[in-house]
Write a protein that holds these residues in place. Structure first.
Motif, mmCIF file in Angstrom:
data_model
loop_
_atom_site.group_PDB
_atom_site.id
_atom_site.type_symbol
_atom_site.label_atom_id
_atom_site.label_comp_id
_atom_site.label_asym_id
_atom_site.label_seq_id
_atom_site.Cartn_x
_atom_site.Cartn_y
_atom_site.Cartn_z
ATOM 1 N N ALA A 123 0.829 -1.200 0.000
ATOM 2 C CA ALA A 123 0.000 0.000 0.000
ATOM 3 C C ALA A 123 0.865 1.253 0.000
ATOM 4 O O ALA A 123 0.588 2.221 -0.722
ATOM 5 N N HIS A 124 1.925 1.229 0.819
ATOM 6 C CA HIS A 124 2.819 2.387 0.864
ATOM 7 C C HIS A 124 3.573 2.561 -0.458
ATOM 8 O O HIS A 124 3.769 3.693 -0.927
ATOM 9 N N ASP A 125 3.984 1.448 -1.066
ATOM 10 C CA ASP A 125 4.666 1.544 -2.357
ATOM 11 C C ASP A 125 3.740 2.127 -3.417
ATOM 12 O O ASP A 125 4.135 2.991 -4.211
ATOM 13 N N ASP A 126 2.493 1.629 -3.411
ATOM 14 C CA ASP A 126 1.528 2.168 -4.370
ATOM 15 C C ASP A 126 1.281 3.649 -4.125
ATOM 16 O O ASP A 126 1.126 4.429 -5.066
ATOM 17 N N TYR A 130 1.954 6.599 -6.694
ATOM 18 C CA TYR A 130 0.873 7.514 -7.060
ATOM 19 C C TYR A 130 1.290 8.960 -6.815
ATOM 20 O O TYR A 130 0.982 9.853 -7.606
ATOM 21 N N LEU A 131 1.985 9.192 -5.700
ATOM 22 C CA LEU A 131 2.412 10.550 -5.370
ATOM 23 C C LEU A 131 3.366 11.089 -6.434
ATOM 24 O O LEU A 131 3.244 12.247 -6.871
ATOM 25 N N ARG A 132 4.302 10.250 -6.856
ATOM 26 C CA ARG A 132 5.219 10.690 -7.901
ATOM 27 C C ARG A 132 4.487 10.945 -9.215
ATOM 28 O O ARG A 132 4.770 11.926 -9.919
ATOM 29 N N LEU A 321 -4.809 6.672 9.325
ATOM 30 C CA LEU A 321 -3.904 6.066 8.348
ATOM 31 C C LEU A 321 -3.767 4.568 8.566
ATOM 32 O O LEU A 321 -3.675 3.791 7.601
ATOM 33 N N ASP A 322 -3.747 4.146 9.824
ATOM 34 C CA ASP A 322 -3.697 2.712 10.109
ATOM 35 C C ASP A 322 -4.936 2.012 9.556
ATOM 36 O O ASP A 322 -4.838 0.932 8.966
ATOM 37 N N GLU A 352 -4.623 6.592 -3.169
ATOM 38 C CA GLU A 352 -4.641 8.032 -3.425
ATOM 39 C C GLU A 352 -4.777 8.817 -2.119
ATOM 40 O O GLU A 352 -4.101 9.832 -1.918
ATOM 41 N N TYR A 353 -5.622 8.336 -1.215
ATOM 42 C CA TYR A 353 -5.798 9.002 0.073
ATOM 43 C C TYR A 353 -4.499 8.998 0.880
ATOM 44 O O TYR A 353 -4.113 10.006 1.481
ATOM 45 N N ILE A 354 -3.832 7.847 0.911
ATOM 46 C CA ILE A 354 -2.579 7.752 1.670
ATOM 47 C C ILE A 354 -1.528 8.689 1.080
ATOM 48 O O ILE A 354 -0.814 9.394 1.809
ATOM 49 N N ALA A 355 -1.443 8.709 -0.246
ATOM 50 C CA ALA A 355 -0.477 9.586 -0.892
ATOM 51 C C ALA A 355 -0.774 11.055 -0.602
ATOM 52 O O ALA A 355 0.138 11.862 -0.368
ATOM 53 N N HIS A 356 -2.032 11.425 -0.584
ATOM 54 C CA HIS A 356 -2.414 12.806 -0.289
ATOM 55 C C HIS A 356 -1.991 13.196 1.124
ATOM 56 O O HIS A 356 -1.475 14.301 1.352
ATOM 57 N N ARG A 357 -2.180 12.284 2.074
ATOM 58 C CA ARG A 357 -1.776 12.579 3.460
ATOM 59 C C ARG A 357 -0.254 12.736 3.542
ATOM 60 O O ARG A 357 0.254 13.601 4.259
#
Length: 428
Positions: A123-126, A130-132, A321-322, A352-357
Motif C-alpha cells: 500500500a505504501h509503495d503504491d 501515485y504521489l510521484r 492512516l492505520d 490516493e488518500y494515503i499519498a495525499h496525506r
C-alpha cells in the motif's frame, strides 16, 4: 493336489470319534500305501506311537490338522513381537508432539504477520508511486494556488450515487439529495439489510417505503457506520416502517448507544438472501466507525473514511492512516462511500488518500524547516494557503493541527505555547 489329499485324510480322522481319540492318544491315523507310486492316506493303527509314512521332520504330511499345517507353512517367518513403551517414554512422546504443534502455530502466526506487513508495504509503495505520478501530472493542472483552492473546496463531501432501479437487488442505494448521504439496501428476498439511515428527511422515507412495497420486502437489520447525525437521523422513520428491525452500531461513549441495543462486533457476519456482509472496525473519521465488506462482490462500504468526492475528515490522523492501510488489504473491487459517487477501484482510491496525506505532511514539515520557523496551525495555513479565501482557513487549520499532532507523536515536531517547530534531532 497333495494338500487336497491331506485335507481329506484329516477330515476322515477328525469326523470319526474313535479315530479322533486314537489320533489324540497315539498319533494313529496316518500311513502310506503306494500301489502306483503315489502316496495315499488311509486309517491305520500303528504299533508305535509315532507318525508313519514320512520320516522327514519338515514334511507337511506329518501334520494332521489344518492348524498344524498353518504352523508348518509359516515355520520360516519371523514372529512379530509387540512393541512396548514405558510411561516415561509415552510422556516424552506427548510432550514432543505438543512442542511441535506449538512451533507450527507460532510459524503460522508469523506467516500471517509477515503477510499483513507485506500488504501494508505494498500500500505504501503504491501510494509513493501515485504521489510521484501525481506530481508529474500536476504540471499541466495550473499553479499551486489553484490546486490548493480546488482541494479546500472539495473537503466538504458532496455528490450523488447509483439510482438505477434495474441494478442487482443486493446493491441498491438511496440518495438523500438534501444531505448527500448515501444509504444502501441489500438483499434479494423478503428480508433486507440497510446500511445507514440518512439525516431523516421526508424524501428518504418516501423512497424507502416505495422500494419496500414494490419488492414486497422488509428490513431485518440496519447497520450504522458511525454516530454522526447524517447517518443515524432516519432511525425513527425506519422504525415507523419496519418496527421489528434490529439496529446495530459499534459501541462508543455517545448517548446514541443507549438507544441502539445491538452492538456490532468486529468481524461479525450479517447475511440475507443475496448478500453477505462482514463488519470491519476502521476508526479514524470517528472512534466507532465501521466498514462492511460485501463478500459476493469483494467490495466494501467505506462510510466516511473514503469518499466518492474530495477527502475525508478525521479525529486522529495516525489511527486513520492505520485504518486506511488495513482497509486496503480487505477487498479488491468497488468502494461504496457514504458520500459521493461509487468508486470503481476502491484500493486505488485508498492509495490516493494515503499519498495525499503523505504529501500534506511533507509540505507542513518543509514549511516549518524554512528559517527554523515556529508557527501556529493558522499561521501555517496562512503560508501554505495564502492565496486561498480566508473563509476556508479555519477548516484547513483543523487538518493542519491533526498533521502536527501526528508529527509530534513521531518525534518530529514539538509544541511550545501554541507554536510548533521542528525538533533538531542532531542535538539530541
Amino acid at each position: 493336489m497333495e494338500r487336497y489329499r491331506m485335507v481329506l485324510a484329516a477330515h476322515e480322522i477328525l469326523s470319526d470319534p474313535a479315530k479322533r481319540q486314537a489320533y489324540d492318544s497315539n498319533g494313529a491315523g496316518w500311513n502310506d500305501c503306494s500301489e502306483n507310486g503315489a502316496p495315499m492316506y488311509r486309517w491305520s493303527q500303528p504299533k508305535e506311537t509315532k507318525w508313519s509314512g514320512f520320516d522327514t521332520n519338515d514334511s507337511p504330511f506329518r501334520n494332521a490338522t489344518w492348524e498344524d499345517w498353518e504352523k508348518w507353512y509359516q515355520r520360516d517367518k519371523a514372529r512379530q513381537e509387540p512393541v512396548y513403551i514405558s510411561n516415561g517414554g509415552f510422556l516424552l512422546l506427548v510432550v514432543t508432539a505438543i512442542l511441535f504443534g506449538a512451533f507450527g502455530q507460532s510459524m503460522r502466526v508469523e506467516d500471517y504477520s509477515n503477510m499483513f506487513q507485506r500488504q501494508v508495504d505494498m500500500a505504501h509503495d503504491d501510494a509513493s508511486k501515485y504521489l510521484r505520478r501525481r506530481k508529474h501530472d500536476s504540471i499541466g493542472l495550473g499553479n499551486k494556488d489553484e490546486r490548493l483552492e480546488h482541494f479546500l473546496k472539495s473537503r466538504d463531501p458532496y455528490g450523488h450515487g447509483v439510482t438505477n432501479p434495474t441494478e442487482e437487488r443486493y446493491r441498491q442505494m438511496f440518495i438523500e439529495p438534501e444531505t448527500w448521504t448515501n444509504t444502501y439496501l441489500l438483499g434479494k428476498g423478503a428480508d433486507r439489510i440497510l446500511i445507514d439511515s440518512g439525516e431523516g428527511k421526508p424524501s428518504w422515507l418516501q423512497c424507502l417505503k416505495s422500494i419496500l412495497a414494490d419488492e414486497k420486502a422488509s428490513i431485518s437489520h440496519a447497520l450504522m457506520t458511525h454516530w454522526h447525525p447524517d447517518h443515524v437521523g432516519g432511525l425513527a422513520d425506519l422504525r415507523s416502517v419496519c418496527p421489528g428491525v434490529l439496529i446495530h452500531k459499534y459501541p462508543s461513549p455517545r448517548r446514541l448507544d443507549t438507544i441502539i441495543a445491538n452492538p456490532i462486533q468486529d468481524g461479525q457476519i450479517f447475511k440475507v438472501n443475496g448478500a453477505t456482509l462482514r463488519a470491519f472496525h476502521c476508526p479514524g473519521h470517528t472512534t466507532d466507525h465501521m466498514g462492511f465488506i460485501l463478500e459476493e462482490e469483494n467490495s466494501m462500504f467505506t462510510g466516511d473514511n473514503v469518499l466518492g468526492h474530495g477527502t475525508a475528515v478525521f479525529e486522529d490522523l495516525i489511527v486513520y492512516l492505520d485504518s486506511l492501510n488495513r482497509m486496503y488489504a480487505q477487498f479488491k473491487g468497488r468502494a461504496y462511500p457514504a458520500h459521493g459517487e461509487v468508486i470503481e477501484n476502491g484500493p486505488d482510491k485508498i492509495t490516493e488518500y494515503i499519498a495525499h496525506r503523505q504529501e500534506r505532511e511533507a509540505e507542513i514539515l518543509q514549511t516549518l524547516k524554512q528559517d527554523n520557523r515556529e508557527a501556529t496551525p493558522m499561521e501555517l495555513v496562512q503560508v501554505i494557503y495564502k492565496d486561498v479565501s480566508a473563509e476556508l482557513h479555519a477548516r484547513a487549520a483543523d487538518g493542519v493541527l491533526q498533521v502536527l499532532r501526528k508529527l509530534e507523536r513521531e518525534g518530529n515536531v514539538v509544541e511550545t505555547k501554541g507554536a510548533w517547530h521542528v525538533i533538531d534531532k542532531a542535538t539530541l
